[in-house]
Design an enzyme around this catalytic site. Structure first.
Site, PDB file in Angstrom:
ATOM      1  NE  ARG A  16      -1.277  -0.009   7.082  1.00 33.69           N
ATOM      2  CZ  ARG A  16      -1.640  -0.546   8.240  1.00 33.69           C
ATOM      3  NH1 ARG A  16      -2.761  -0.151   8.829  1.00 33.69           N
ATOM      4  NH2 ARG A  16      -0.878  -1.470   8.819  1.00 33.69           N
TER       5      ARG A  16
ATOM      6  CD  GLU B 146       3.134  -4.823   8.307  1.00 29.98           C
ATOM      7  OE1 GLU B 146       3.424  -6.024   8.099  1.00 29.98           O
ATOM      8  OE2 GLU B 146       3.741  -3.866   7.804  1.00 29.98           O
TER       9      GLU B 146
ATOM     10  CG  HIS C 263      -0.087  -4.483   5.357  1.00 24.27           C
ATOM     11  ND1 HIS C 263      -0.539  -3.233   5.698  1.00 24.27           N
ATOM     12  CD2 HIS C 263      -1.199  -5.242   5.181  1.00 24.27           C
ATOM     13  CE1 HIS C 263      -1.859  -3.228   5.721  1.00 24.27           C
ATOM     14  NE2 HIS C 263      -2.282  -4.436   5.417  1.00 24.27           N
TER      15      HIS C 263
ATOM     16  CG  HIS D  99      -0.186   0.065   2.531  1.00 24.01           C
ATOM     17  ND1 HIS D  99       0.311   1.226   3.060  1.00 24.01           N
ATOM     18  CD2 HIS D  99       0.146  -0.911   3.406  1.00 24.01           C
ATOM     19  CE1 HIS D  99       0.916   0.986   4.206  1.00 24.01           C
ATOM     20  NE2 HIS D  99       0.836  -0.317   4.441  1.00 24.01           N
TER      21      HIS D  99
END
Length: 241
Positions: free
Chosen positions: A64, A91, A186, A13
């Site tokens: 995100r 993440e 991530h 991202h």
């Protein structure tokens, strides 16, 4: 360039609010900045220019990544491509480090241990207390999950072990079926997946960097052996090392 016949694109991202303030984000649901949205759009234009199109996008449940997908697909002119989200692509969970910047972490635990926690493969950071409001068991995003599955801290190895079932059980069958996949996730999640795909050692993985908003293209043989990989340069976005 023409897109390969059998391939997958991995994508970290764009920059979020806490990335720019050097805070450890982990599972904290922080939005993208305008910079991050612009990075995602630039990557979408570059992918379209290079001849890529997607049948599906797979990403984490964190906003995100969802914002990244929205900006990227809009820039490609294909906002209708379906997005599938899963906590397995979240993440790495940074435990007690989440929400802190590096100066605060060094002051609390010392630089040597801190760097070992956030760059190392095996050792996780100190976990969140079970009753800490930052614990994912209090987050409605994970209400349907067994609380035993929710981490209070993760090493990179822990993160990889939680991600690989999604690779094996969801992404691999789709690739075998000829689906053209974009995986938006991530830095640490993608490090673990790249380690698996490329057969890297723990030491090599610890030194690996996944840049923001630069597509990583994997090419596969029919049996899904990796036969090539390349970073797709995006104008205005920092290139991969």
């Amino acid at each position: 360039m023409n897109a390969p016949a059998q391939w997958m694109v991995l994508f970290r991202h764009g920059h979020s609010e806490w990335n720019l303030s050097d805070r450890f984000t982990g599972w904290t649901d922080i939005p993208l900045t305008e910079v991050g949205l612009a990075e995602a759009a630039a990557a979408g234009r570059r992918l379209a220019q290079a001849g890529f199109a997607f049948d599906e996008v797979h990403g984490s449940v964190l906003q995100r990544t969802r914002q990244t997908v929205g900006a990227l697909l809009a820039a490609m002119g294909t906002p209708e491509v379906p997005l599938f989200t899963t906590w397995r692509l979240n993440e790495r969970h940074y435990g007690a480090l989440q929400g802190m910047d590096k100066h605060e972490i060094f002051a609390a635990w010392g630089e040597e241990a801190s760097r070992r926690w956030w760059r190392g493969y095996v050792e996780p950071p100190p976990p969140l207390n079970h009753n800490d409001p930052r614990h994912p068991r209090f987050d409605p995003l994970y209400a349907a999950l067994d609380p035993q599955d929710l981490p209070a801290s993760e090493s990179l190895r822990d993160c990889q072990r939680r991600t690989l079932p999604y690779w094996n059980e969801v992404l691999v069958p789709r690739l075998r079926a000829g689906r053209r996949l974009l995986v938006v996730s991530h830095g640490n999640t993608l490090r673990g997946l790249v380690m698996h795909l490329d057969g890297l050692s723990a030491g090599d993985t610890e030194r690996m960097e996944i840049p923001y908003a630069v597509p990583l293209v994997y090419r596969f043989a029919p049996d899904l052996r990796v036969v090539g990989r390349e970073w797709l340069a995006v104008p205005g976005v920092a290139p991969a090392a």
